[in-house]
Scaffold this motif. Structure first.
Motif, PDB file in Angstrom:
ATOM      1  N   LYS A  67     -38.696  31.160   4.621  1.00 35.50           N
ATOM      2  CA  LYS A  67     -38.765  32.580   4.348  1.00 35.50           C
ATOM      3  C   LYS A  67     -38.439  33.450   5.556  1.00 35.50           C
ATOM      4  CE  LYS A  67     -41.848  32.666   0.412  1.00 35.50           C
ATOM      5  NZ  LYS A  67     -43.088  33.150  -0.156  1.00 35.50           N
ATOM      6  N   PRO A  68     -38.867  33.072   6.758  1.00 33.20           N
ATOM      7  CA  PRO A  68     -38.538  33.928   7.900  1.00 33.20           C
ATOM      8  C   PRO A  68     -37.028  34.093   8.109  1.00 33.20           C
ATOM      9  CG  PRO A  68     -40.252  32.399   8.518  1.00 33.20           C
ATOM     10  CD  PRO A  68     -39.773  31.990   7.162  1.00 33.20           C
ATOM     11  N   VAL A  69     -36.263  33.057   7.859  1.00 33.83           N
ATOM     12  CA  VAL A  69     -34.816  33.149   8.037  1.00 33.83           C
ATOM     13  C   VAL A  69     -34.221  34.105   7.007  1.00 33.83           C
ATOM     14  CG1 VAL A  69     -32.666  31.842   7.959  1.00 33.83           C
ATOM     15  CG2 VAL A  69     -34.671  30.853   9.050  1.00 33.83           C
ATOM     16  N   VAL A  70     -34.727  34.059   5.790  1.00 29.77           N
ATOM     17  CA  VAL A  70     -34.237  34.959   4.737  1.00 29.77           C
ATOM     18  C   VAL A  70     -34.593  36.403   5.073  1.00 29.77           C
ATOM     19  CG1 VAL A  70     -34.422  35.536   2.289  1.00 29.77           C
ATOM     20  CG2 VAL A  70     -34.368  33.151   2.997  1.00 29.77           C
ATOM     21  N   ILE A  71     -35.786  36.621   5.588  1.00 34.10           N
ATOM     22  CA  ILE A  71     -36.196  37.976   5.961  1.00 34.10           C
ATOM     23  C   ILE A  71     -35.326  38.508   7.088  1.00 34.10           C
ATOM     24  CG2 ILE A  71     -38.077  39.341   6.959  1.00 34.10           C
ATOM     25  CD1 ILE A  71     -39.997  37.466   5.423  1.00 34.10           C
ATOM     26  N   ILE A  72     -35.058  37.687   8.076  1.00 33.65           N
ATOM     27  CA  ILE A  72     -34.188  38.097   9.182  1.00 33.65           C
ATOM     28  C   ILE A  72     -32.790  38.407   8.669  1.00 33.65           C
ATOM     29  CG2 ILE A  72     -33.071  37.301  11.301  1.00 33.65           C
ATOM     30  CD1 ILE A  72     -35.726  35.811  11.903  1.00 33.65           C
ATOM     31  N   ALA A  73     -32.274  37.583   7.757  1.00 32.94           N
ATOM     32  CA  ALA A  73     -30.952  37.835   7.175  1.00 32.94           C
ATOM     33  C   ALA A  73     -30.935  39.153   6.403  1.00 32.94           C
ATOM     34  CB  ALA A  73     -30.545  36.678   6.270  1.00 32.94           C
ATOM     35  N   CYS A  74     -32.008  39.448   5.670  1.00 31.33           N
ATOM     36  CA  CYS A  74     -32.099  40.712   4.940  1.00 31.33           C
ATOM     37  C   CYS A  74     -32.104  41.903   5.893  1.00 31.33           C
ATOM     38  CB  CYS A  74     -33.358  40.743   4.079  1.00 31.33           C
ATOM     39  SG  CYS A  74     -33.327  39.653   2.665  1.00 31.33           S
ATOM     40  N   LEU A  75     -32.834  41.789   6.987  1.00 33.77           N
ATOM     41  CA  LEU A  75     -32.897  42.888   7.950  1.00 33.77           C
ATOM     42  C   LEU A  75     -31.567  43.083   8.669  1.00 33.77           C
ATOM     43  CD1 LEU A  75     -36.481  42.350   9.380  1.00 33.77           C
ATOM     44  CD2 LEU A  75     -35.693  44.109   7.792  1.00 33.77           C
ATOM     45  N   ILE A  76     -30.861  42.001   8.942  1.00 30.87           N
ATOM     46  CA  ILE A  76     -29.529  42.115   9.550  1.00 30.87           C
ATOM     47  C   ILE A  76     -28.572  42.790   8.576  1.00 30.87           C
ATOM     48  CG2 ILE A  76     -27.523  40.780  10.335  1.00 30.87           C
ATOM     49  CD1 ILE A  76     -29.539  38.793  11.577  1.00 30.87           C
ATOM     50  N   ALA A  77     -28.623  42.391   7.307  1.00 36.25           N
ATOM     51  CA  ALA A  77     -27.772  43.021   6.294  1.00 36.25           C
ATOM     52  C   ALA A  77     -28.110  44.508   6.163  1.00 36.25           C
ATOM     53  CB  ALA A  77     -27.929  42.309   4.958  1.00 36.25           C
ATOM     54  N   PHE A  78     -29.391  44.836   6.224  1.00 31.88           N
ATOM     55  CA  PHE A  78     -29.808  46.242   6.160  1.00 31.88           C
ATOM     56  C   PHE A  78     -29.240  47.026   7.331  1.00 31.88           C
ATOM     57  CE2 PHE A  78     -32.900  49.439   7.641  1.00 31.88           C
ATOM     58  CZ  PHE A  78     -32.833  50.326   6.575  1.00 31.88           C
ATOM     59  N   SER A  79     -29.329  46.462   8.524  1.00 28.71           N
ATOM     60  CA  SER A  79     -28.828  47.177   9.701  1.00 28.71           C
ATOM     61  C   SER A  79     -27.315  47.368   9.644  1.00 28.71           C
ATOM     62  CB  SER A  79     -29.240  46.454  10.986  1.00 28.71           C
ATOM     63  OG  SER A  79     -28.570  45.218  11.081  1.00 28.71           O
ATOM     64  N   LEU A  80     -26.601  46.420   9.042  1.00 25.54           N
ATOM     65  CA  LEU A  80     -25.149  46.555   8.908  1.00 25.54           C
ATOM     66  C   LEU A  80     -24.773  47.554   7.811  1.00 25.54           C
ATOM     67  CD1 LEU A  80     -24.082  42.812   9.268  1.00 25.54           C
ATOM     68  CD2 LEU A  80     -23.861  44.644  10.967  1.00 25.54           C
ATOM     69  N   ALA A  81     -25.607  47.672   6.796  1.00 20.08           N
ATOM     70  CA  ALA A  81     -25.314  48.566   5.675  1.00 20.08           C
ATOM     71  C   ALA A  81     -25.814  49.989   5.903  1.00 20.08           C
ATOM     72  CB  ALA A  81     -25.933  48.009   4.395  1.00 20.08           C
ATOM     73  N   LEU A  82     -26.648  50.203   6.891  1.00 21.13           N
ATOM     74  CA  LEU A  82     -27.287  51.509   7.078  1.00 21.13           C
ATOM     75  C   LEU A  82     -26.281  52.630   7.313  1.00 21.13           C
ATOM     76  CD1 LEU A  82     -29.993  52.929   7.189  1.00 21.13           C
ATOM     77  CD2 LEU A  82     -30.089  52.428   9.620  1.00 21.13           C
ATOM     78  N   GLU A  83     -25.350  52.454   8.222  1.00 26.96           N
ATOM     79  CA  GLU A  83     -24.368  53.502   8.509  1.00 26.96           C
ATOM     80  C   GLU A  83     -23.407  53.744   7.347  1.00 26.96           C
ATOM     81  OE1 GLU A  83     -23.602  55.881  10.770  1.00 26.96           O
ATOM     82  OE2 GLU A  83     -25.607  55.499  11.557  1.00 26.96           O
ATOM     83  N   PRO A  84     -22.756  52.698   6.810  1.00 24.84           N
ATOM     84  CA  PRO A  84     -21.791  52.982   5.741  1.00 24.84           C
ATOM     85  C   PRO A  84     -22.421  53.442   4.422  1.00 24.84           C
ATOM     86  CG  PRO A  84     -21.776  50.628   6.273  1.00 24.84           C
ATOM     87  CD  PRO A  84     -22.702  51.312   7.229  1.00 24.84           C
ATOM     88  N   LEU A  85     -23.588  52.930   4.066  1.00 23.58           N
ATOM     89  CA  LEU A  85     -24.196  53.273   2.779  1.00 23.58           C
ATOM     90  C   LEU A  85     -25.232  54.383   2.872  1.00 23.58           C
ATOM     91  CD1 LEU A  85     -24.696  49.762   1.155  1.00 23.58           C
ATOM     92  CD2 LEU A  85     -22.875  51.420   0.751  1.00 23.58           C
ATOM     93  N   GLY A  86     -25.819  54.584   4.021  1.00 21.26           N
ATOM     94  CA  GLY A  86     -26.861  55.580   4.181  1.00 21.26           C
ATOM     95  C   GLY A  86     -28.240  54.967   4.015  1.00 21.26           C
TER      96      GLY A  86
END
Length: 75
Positions: free
Chosen positions: A1-20
């Motif tokens: 689970k920790p790896v999945v959570i880290i992957a989700c947070l990385i995806a969030f940080s990459l999507a923050l600027e383009p998607l808002g």
């Protein structure tokens, strides 16, 4: 689970600027609620919409903090 959570947070940080903020935090909240401690869909969906929306309102309107609005200008 920790790896999945880290992957989700990385995806969030990459999507923050383009998607808002709103369009990236709503799916993140929903995904984390279903992965960490599986919550019923009928509870997870409204919470994952209301919590980021409430955070957005508090940060933007009450505290005056500018958040990324993304390419769609939502938020």
């Amino acid at each position: 689970k920790p790896v999945v959570i880290i992957a989700c947070l990385i995806a969030f940080s990459l999507a923050l600027e383009p998607l808002g903020f709103l369009l990236s935090s709503i799916p993140l909240t929903l995904l984390l609620m279903r992965l960490i401690d599986p919550v019923r869909w009928t509870l997870a969906v409204p919470i994952s919409i209301l919590v980021p929306t409430g955070m957005w309102w508090l940060l933007k309107h009450a505290l005056g903090i500018q958040l990324p609005s993304g390419m769609f200008g939502i938020g």
